[in-house]
Design an enzyme around this catalytic site. Sequence first.
Site: not given
Ligand code: UD1
Ligand code: CA
Length: 455
Positions: A10, A16, A74, A224
């Site tokens: 999270a 967006r 994080q 998103n």
């Molecule tokens: C991710 C998956 C993708 C999947 C998709 C589904 C990865 C690399 N990719 O992509 O395969 O199809 O979700 O929705 O895992 N977050 C953190 N810290 C970070 C980055 C993200 O806590 O450094 C959390 C975000 O808040 C979110 C979740 O992880 O709740 C997913 O992150 P997001 O950046 O939306 O991943 P996607 O690119 O959508």
């Molecule tokens: Ca996502």
Amino acid sequence: MTNLNIVILAAGKGIRMYSAKPKVLHELAGKAMLQHLLDTAKKINACKTIVVYGHGGESVPNAVTKSNTKFVLQEPQLGTGHAVQQALPLLGTDGTTLVLYGDVPLIQADTLLRLLEVENSLNLLTQYLDEPKGYGRIVRDLTSKIISIVEEKDATPQQREINEINTGILSAPTAMLRNWLSKLQNNNSQGEYYLTDIVAMAVAQKVEIRSTQPDHPWEVMGVNSKVQLAELERLWQREQANKLLSKGVTVIDPARIDIRGNLECEQDVEIDVGCIFEGAVKLARGVKVGAYCVLKNSTIAADTQIAPYSHIDGGEIGEACHIGPYARIRPGSKLHNEVHIGNFVEIKNSEISNKSKANHLSYIGDATVGARVNIGAGTITCNYDGANKFRTIIEDDAFIGSDTQLIAPVTVGRGATIGAGSTITKDTPAEELTLSRSKQISITGWKRPVKKKIT
Ligand code: UD1
Ligand code: CA
């Protein structure tokens, strides 16, 4: 399931959403998305839940319930794999770890329990989508064994044709997860540590990889943007409306109801359009709720009818009452049976016994009203002197004339009658007529003033 850890990601920005509020605190059905996940974690009896937060800082832990939940920061946010790495110190070495996404709020306990059935494998929750755009794709070999997950941005045109996607939700033995996470690298198009890279590592180690699909497509829909949040809200509301309909509740239009909490209905309940139910609401057998009512943390007993545009918050309403239209009942109010509360009547912190009526334009606050009392139009309990609040007691069978002010503390005796337009400052005797108004006089020969002519 023994020793289950849940990690909820999270920390992301949620750019967006165009909002100062962190994405995971935006509400769906009246509850923060993150809270939905914490409630689901509780349902599947997680030993420990760890929320990885970042964007929005302390506002995230401060906004949700914390029982059995730990928070790790994080900072900076270097990807989903990096996010899970931050939780490692709290994970221990045994048991199973389940990863959930803070922006995928409606994943259900039943689906997760199926995913978690096998404990020694890497379990991926995947989904088939007609339009897989934007998601990581599940890559399988010729024997249809999963060999990797490739992010859209890193995928070849051929891989982009794959319509089985990664929902992000997965579980693995904690010890294996620790090992894989320690080897993650960020040599990809986004320069991030991808959690999804653990799949290829599992393949290399010949660890079994299983995939499961959710019971309902909306369980894995991510949020998103506000558009997606609104779409998911409607899907969820429709699901709740269908549940009511299938149990025999009449929901006049299942597309026009909002349940933000828990609504329990007995048989033959009827709910007209545009109603909102918040917190815990119970409607007993035969209750009818008219259009555009808002009911919050209230119980309504059998056969009561609530006419349109009424607002009931923290009310305990008896059987066969008539409420509204345009009634407002505030916390601490208890209505017994067959009570009538009409238009533009406000009831606060008051008890009203059987068959009493206040049908028009009144404020009844901090009052105890007996049975069969008639409260005339425009009656006001003056319960507040600017500093303290006082109670008004109206005993059984009293009749309060219209436009009466009852200056609390004051008691109207059993069977007493109050003349219309009275200001009552002292207790009134039982069975007698009490009134306080100046005598009506007529002045003969009186003339209306006329406008002076300006010369
Ligand atoms: C991710 C998956 C993708 C999947 C998709 C589904 C990865 C690399 N990719 O992509 O395969 O199809 O979700 O929705 O895992 N977050 C953190 N810290 C970070 C980055 C993200 O806590 O450094 C959390 C975000 O808040 C979110 C979740 O992880 O709740 C997913 O992150 P997001 O950046 O939306 O991943 P996607 O690119 O959508
Ligand atoms: Ca996502």
